[in-house]
Design a protein around this motif. Structure first.
Motif, PDB file in Angstrom:
ATOM      1  N   ALA A  47       0.856  -1.192   0.000  1.00  0.00           N
ATOM      2  CA  ALA A  47       0.000   0.000   0.000  1.00  0.00           C
ATOM      3  C   ALA A  47       0.888   1.236   0.000  1.00  0.00           C
ATOM      4  O   ALA A  47       1.947   1.252   0.622  1.00  0.00           O
ATOM      5  CB  ALA A  47      -0.925   0.013   1.208  1.00  0.00           C
ATOM      6  N   GLY A  48       0.440   2.251  -0.706  1.00  0.00           N
ATOM      7  CA  GLY A  48       1.190   3.497  -0.774  1.00  0.00           C
ATOM      8  C   GLY A  48       0.292   4.690  -0.493  1.00  0.00           C
ATOM      9  O   GLY A  48      -0.799   4.800  -1.069  1.00  0.00           O
ATOM     10  N   LEU A  49       0.729   5.550   0.397  1.00  0.00           N
ATOM     11  CA  LEU A  49      -0.010   6.782   0.702  1.00  0.00           C
ATOM     12  C   LEU A  49       0.527   7.901  -0.179  1.00  0.00           C
ATOM     13  O   LEU A  49       1.727   8.187  -0.171  1.00  0.00           O
ATOM     14  CB  LEU A  49       0.162   7.142   2.175  1.00  0.00           C
ATOM     15  N   ARG A  50      -0.363   8.527  -0.931  1.00  0.00           N
ATOM     16  CA  ARG A  50       0.034   9.636  -1.795  1.00  0.00           C
ATOM     17  C   ARG A  50      -0.111  10.956  -1.050  1.00  0.00           C
ATOM     18  O   ARG A  50      -0.869  11.072  -0.092  1.00  0.00           O
ATOM     19  CB  ARG A  50      -0.808   9.651  -3.071  1.00  0.00           C
ATOM     20  N   LYS A  51       0.599  11.956  -1.521  1.00  0.00           N
ATOM     21  CA  LYS A  51       0.591  13.247  -0.837  1.00  0.00           C
ATOM     22  C   LYS A  51      -0.751  13.959  -0.939  1.00  0.00           C
ATOM     23  O   LYS A  51      -1.008  14.893  -0.176  1.00  0.00           O
ATOM     24  CB  LYS A  51       1.711  14.142  -1.346  1.00  0.00           C
ATOM     25  N   ASP A  52      -1.635  13.511  -1.839  1.00  0.00           N
ATOM     26  CA  ASP A  52      -2.974  14.106  -1.912  1.00  0.00           C
ATOM     27  C   ASP A  52      -3.959  13.423  -0.969  1.00  0.00           C
ATOM     28  O   ASP A  52      -5.145  13.753  -0.958  1.00  0.00           O
ATOM     29  CB  ASP A  52      -3.507  14.068  -3.345  1.00  0.00           C
TER      30      ASP A  52
END
Length: 208
Positions: A47-52
């Motif tokens: 899982a990756g958290l994006r800056k938006d």
């Protein structure tokens, strides 16, 4: 970096992601990811958290309950063996179950009523939430006492493991739940009572 059982994920300075290792479920298919600020990995997924504030997902998808692609305003994520937690900027928590069946689900995603949370941690079948006031809430399996955190206070960080839970206190010491067997006997194999001056986290994403 983050690691699952058989794959490893790296977050690059430019916000792209690389992965190596087992790709049976597509958990290493992260080459197109951009604008990522944090990564998490576990048995079957990445899982990756994006800056938006949105979340990207790669890996096993056959039995996902909860649409991760619709998550918004997320400031932190935590990957458990069979569930993913997302902390929203307003202090509430969202979750997704990755595999169906009672063997995989023990109530660890029952976090919808949590409020004032500043950090989350997902274990195998347990979820922990750290509240602004330094107390801790838990959901999921309590088979060996890993959810016995209601008496904790002055906590600044939490970690949910498969058989126990940890809490970092403001004074730099660490508390942990006692592991108990079916008879109620404490079977914890080690002690952290001697740990002192452990570094404190920096929750820069939290806004009053």
């Amino acid at each position: 970096v983050a690691a699952g059982d058989e794959h490893t994920v790296g977050l690059k300075a430019d916000g792209t992601v690389i992965a190596a290792g087992e790709n049976r479920y597509g958990q290493c298919e992260v080459g197109a990811w951009t604008d990522v600020i944090a990564v998490e990995a576990n048995n079957y997924y990445t899982a990756g958290l994006r800056k938006d504030g949105t979340v990207l997902f790669a890996g096993i998808r056959e039995h996902i309950i909860g649409n991760i692609s619709e998550w918004t305003d997320i400031v932190a994520i935590s990957a458990g063996d069979y569930h993913l937690l997302g902390l929203k900027r307003n202090g509430t928590v969202v979750s997704s179950t990755l595999l169906e069946g009672d063997v995989f689900n023990h109530g660890q995603t029952q976090v919808n009523d949590w409020k004032d949370i500043i950090a989350v941690s997902a274990g195998s079948f347990t979820s922990l939430g750290l509240k602004k006031d330094g107390t801790v809430v838990a959901a999921g399996s309590n088979s060996v006492g890993q959810c016995e955190v209601s008496g904790w206070s002055g906590i600044t960080a939490v970690a949910a493991m498969s058989g126990y839970s940890l809490g970092l206190k403001a004074d730099g010491s660490v508390v942990m739940t006692d592991k108990v067997d079916d008879t109620g006997k404490i079977t914890t194999e080690f002690s952290l009572a001697s740990w002192k001056r452990i570094a404190q986290p920096d929750y820069t994403y939290i806004k009053d």
